[in-house]
Write a protein that holds these residues in place. Structure first.
Motif, mmCIF file in Angstrom:
data_model
loop_
_atom_site.group_PDB
_atom_site.id
_atom_site.type_symbol
_atom_site.label_atom_id
_atom_site.label_comp_id
_atom_site.label_asym_id
_atom_site.label_seq_id
_atom_site.Cartn_x
_atom_site.Cartn_y
_atom_site.Cartn_z
ATOM 1 N N MET A 44 0.851 -1.183 0.000
ATOM 2 C CA MET A 44 0.000 0.000 0.000
ATOM 3 C C MET A 44 0.892 1.241 0.000
ATOM 4 N N PHE A 45 0.358 2.396 0.256
ATOM 5 C CA PHE A 45 1.092 3.652 0.258
ATOM 6 C C PHE A 45 0.550 4.527 1.370
ATOM 7 N N THR A 46 1.279 5.592 1.642
ATOM 8 C CA THR A 46 0.774 6.594 2.581
ATOM 9 C C THR A 46 0.663 7.918 1.835
ATOM 10 N N LEU A 47 -0.136 8.797 2.386
ATOM 11 C CA LEU A 47 -0.282 10.112 1.766
ATOM 12 C C LEU A 47 1.030 10.881 1.814
ATOM 13 N N ASP A 48 1.844 10.613 2.844
ATOM 14 C CA ASP A 48 3.153 11.268 2.927
ATOM 15 C C ASP A 48 4.043 10.839 1.764
ATOM 16 N N ASP A 49 3.974 9.541 1.400
ATOM 17 C CA ASP A 49 4.733 9.064 0.236
ATOM 18 C C ASP A 49 4.294 9.786 -1.027
ATOM 19 N N LEU A 50 2.985 9.903 -1.201
ATOM 20 C CA LEU A 50 2.463 10.603 -2.379
ATOM 21 C C LEU A 50 2.905 12.052 -2.398
ATOM 22 N N LYS A 51 2.790 12.700 -1.253
ATOM 23 C CA LYS A 51 3.189 14.111 -1.151
ATOM 24 C C LYS A 51 4.662 14.264 -1.506
ATOM 25 N N HIS A 52 5.483 13.332 -1.017
ATOM 26 C CA HIS A 52 6.921 13.377 -1.308
ATOM 27 C C HIS A 52 7.174 13.212 -2.813
ATOM 28 N N ARG A 53 6.495 12.267 -3.445
ATOM 29 C CA ARG A 53 6.683 12.054 -4.883
ATOM 30 C C ARG A 53 6.188 13.259 -5.691
ATOM 31 N N MET A 54 5.065 13.835 -5.277
ATOM 32 C CA MET A 54 4.533 15.008 -5.979
ATOM 33 C C MET A 54 5.441 16.218 -5.768
ATOM 34 N N ASP A 55 5.979 16.364 -4.567
ATOM 35 C CA ASP A 55 6.907 17.459 -4.295
ATOM 36 C C ASP A 55 8.160 17.322 -5.153
ATOM 37 N N GLY A 56 8.561 16.088 -5.435
ATOM 38 C CA GLY A 56 9.698 15.854 -6.330
ATOM 39 C C GLY A 56 9.422 16.393 -7.722
ATOM 40 N N ALA A 57 8.204 16.199 -8.211
ATOM 41 C CA ALA A 57 7.836 16.724 -9.526
ATOM 42 C C ALA A 57 7.840 18.258 -9.517
ATOM 43 N N VAL A 58 7.365 18.845 -8.421
ATOM 44 C CA VAL A 58 7.372 20.305 -8.298
ATOM 45 C C VAL A 58 8.808 20.816 -8.270
ATOM 46 N N SER A 59 9.669 20.108 -7.577
ATOM 47 C CA SER A 59 11.078 20.496 -7.487
ATOM 48 C C SER A 59 11.754 20.462 -8.862
ATOM 49 N N VAL A 60 11.474 19.430 -9.635
ATOM 50 C CA VAL A 60 12.025 19.339 -10.995
ATOM 51 C C VAL A 60 11.503 20.500 -11.842
ATOM 52 N N PHE A 61 10.230 20.824 -11.683
ATOM 53 C CA PHE A 61 9.628 21.952 -12.403
ATOM 54 C C PHE A 61 10.328 23.261 -12.049
ATOM 55 N N GLN A 62 10.542 23.492 -10.758
ATOM 56 C CA GLN A 62 11.203 24.723 -10.327
ATOM 57 C C GLN A 62 12.639 24.784 -10.835
ATOM 58 N N HIS A 63 13.311 23.646 -10.837
ATOM 59 C CA HIS A 63 14.685 23.596 -11.351
ATOM 60 C C HIS A 63 14.711 23.967 -12.839
ATOM 61 N N GLY A 64 13.751 23.467 -13.586
ATOM 62 C CA GLY A 64 13.664 23.800 -15.008
ATOM 63 C C GLY A 64 13.407 25.282 -15.231
ATOM 64 N N LEU A 65 12.570 25.876 -14.385
ATOM 65 C CA LEU A 65 12.269 27.303 -14.529
ATOM 66 C C LEU A 65 13.482 28.172 -14.230
ATOM 67 N N ARG A 66 14.372 27.703 -13.346
ATOM 68 C CA ARG A 66 15.560 28.502 -13.026
ATOM 69 C C ARG A 66 16.432 28.720 -14.257
ATOM 70 N N GLY A 67 16.350 27.807 -15.218
ATOM 71 C CA GLY A 67 17.154 27.927 -16.424
ATOM 72 C C GLY A 67 16.582 28.887 -17.448
ATOM 73 N N LEU A 68 15.403 29.438 -17.210
ATOM 74 C CA LEU A 68 14.803 30.389 -18.151
ATOM 75 C C LEU A 68 15.256 31.799 -17.824
ATOM 76 N N ARG A 69 15.688 32.501 -18.851
ATOM 77 C CA ARG A 69 16.145 33.878 -18.653
ATOM 78 C C ARG A 69 14.986 34.796 -18.338
ATOM 79 N N THR A 70 15.203 35.683 -17.402
ATOM 80 C CA THR A 70 14.165 36.650 -17.061
ATOM 81 C C THR A 70 14.629 38.075 -17.283
ATOM 82 N N GLY A 71 15.845 38.254 -17.761
ATOM 83 C CA GLY A 71 16.365 39.604 -17.940
ATOM 84 C C GLY A 71 17.272 40.019 -16.800
#
Length: 183
Positions: free
Chosen positions: A1-28
């Motif tokens: 089975m799984f726990t909600l904490d496991d899900l939250k951790h996996r989803m937070d990993g996806a958010v972290s990858v997203f934020q890392h990708g955004l850091r590479g975009l130039r903003t001026g």
């Protein structure tokens, strides 16, 4: 089975990858995160730029790259020029100075589109985590590990968590979009 904490951790990993990708975009504005994805050919292998140099932002529209091994200066300069960010480093012997030109409206819109693509990839990753959790719930219910009511309750919690994380991605995207479009 799984726990909600496991899900939250996996989803937070996806958010972290997203934020890392955004850091590479130039903003001026100068951001050392802009060069994080640059790979340099050093000693017969491709390595991240931060393993052969130190990066700083001495001014709002300037990056400075101090290459540790002076023999690597040309390789680092080539890598920065060819990374697709439209940067043109200037060598002053010991340090590469990288002025950040103003972004025109068309380039800003392109960057916003790229940010939206990153956000959609993150949303898809979150949905995959949700699908995996719901499949596990169905399996557990089918195998009589949990009851139907408990399964529905957990499925509702999984959906709420999914909605919360996707709204977090949307907020991050709006912030980055405003940052890119601000002159």
């Amino acid at each position: 089975m799984f726990t909600l904490d496991d899900l939250k951790h996996r989803m937070d990993g996806a958010v972290s990858v997203f934020q890392h990708g955004l850091r590479g975009l130039r903003t001026g504005r100068a951001s050392i995160g802009l060069l994080e994805s640059v790979m340099v050919e050093a000693y017969g292998a491709l390595v991240p730029i931060n393993q052969v140099s130190s990066i700083s932002a001495p001014e709002a529209r300037m990056l400075a790259v101090a290459v540790w091994d002076k023999n690597m200066m040309n390789a680092v300069e080539r890598a920065i020029r060819s990374c697709g960010l439209g940067l043109n480093p200037i060598s002053d012997g010991a340090i590469l100075r990288i002025p950040l030109p103003n972004l025109n409206e068309e380039r800003r819109r392109e960057l916003v589109k790229i940010a939206h693509q990153y956000a959609e990839q993150a949303r898809v990753a979150i949905r995959h985590v949700r699908r995996d959790a719901l499949d596990r719930l169905k399996r557990a219910e089918r195998d009589s590990v949990i009851g139907q009511d408990e399964s529905r309750c957990l499925a509702d919690k999984v959906q709420k968590l999914t909605n919360d994380v996707i709204s977090e991605i949307d907020k991050i995207l709006l912030t980055k979009e405003a940052e890119i479009m601000t002159v």
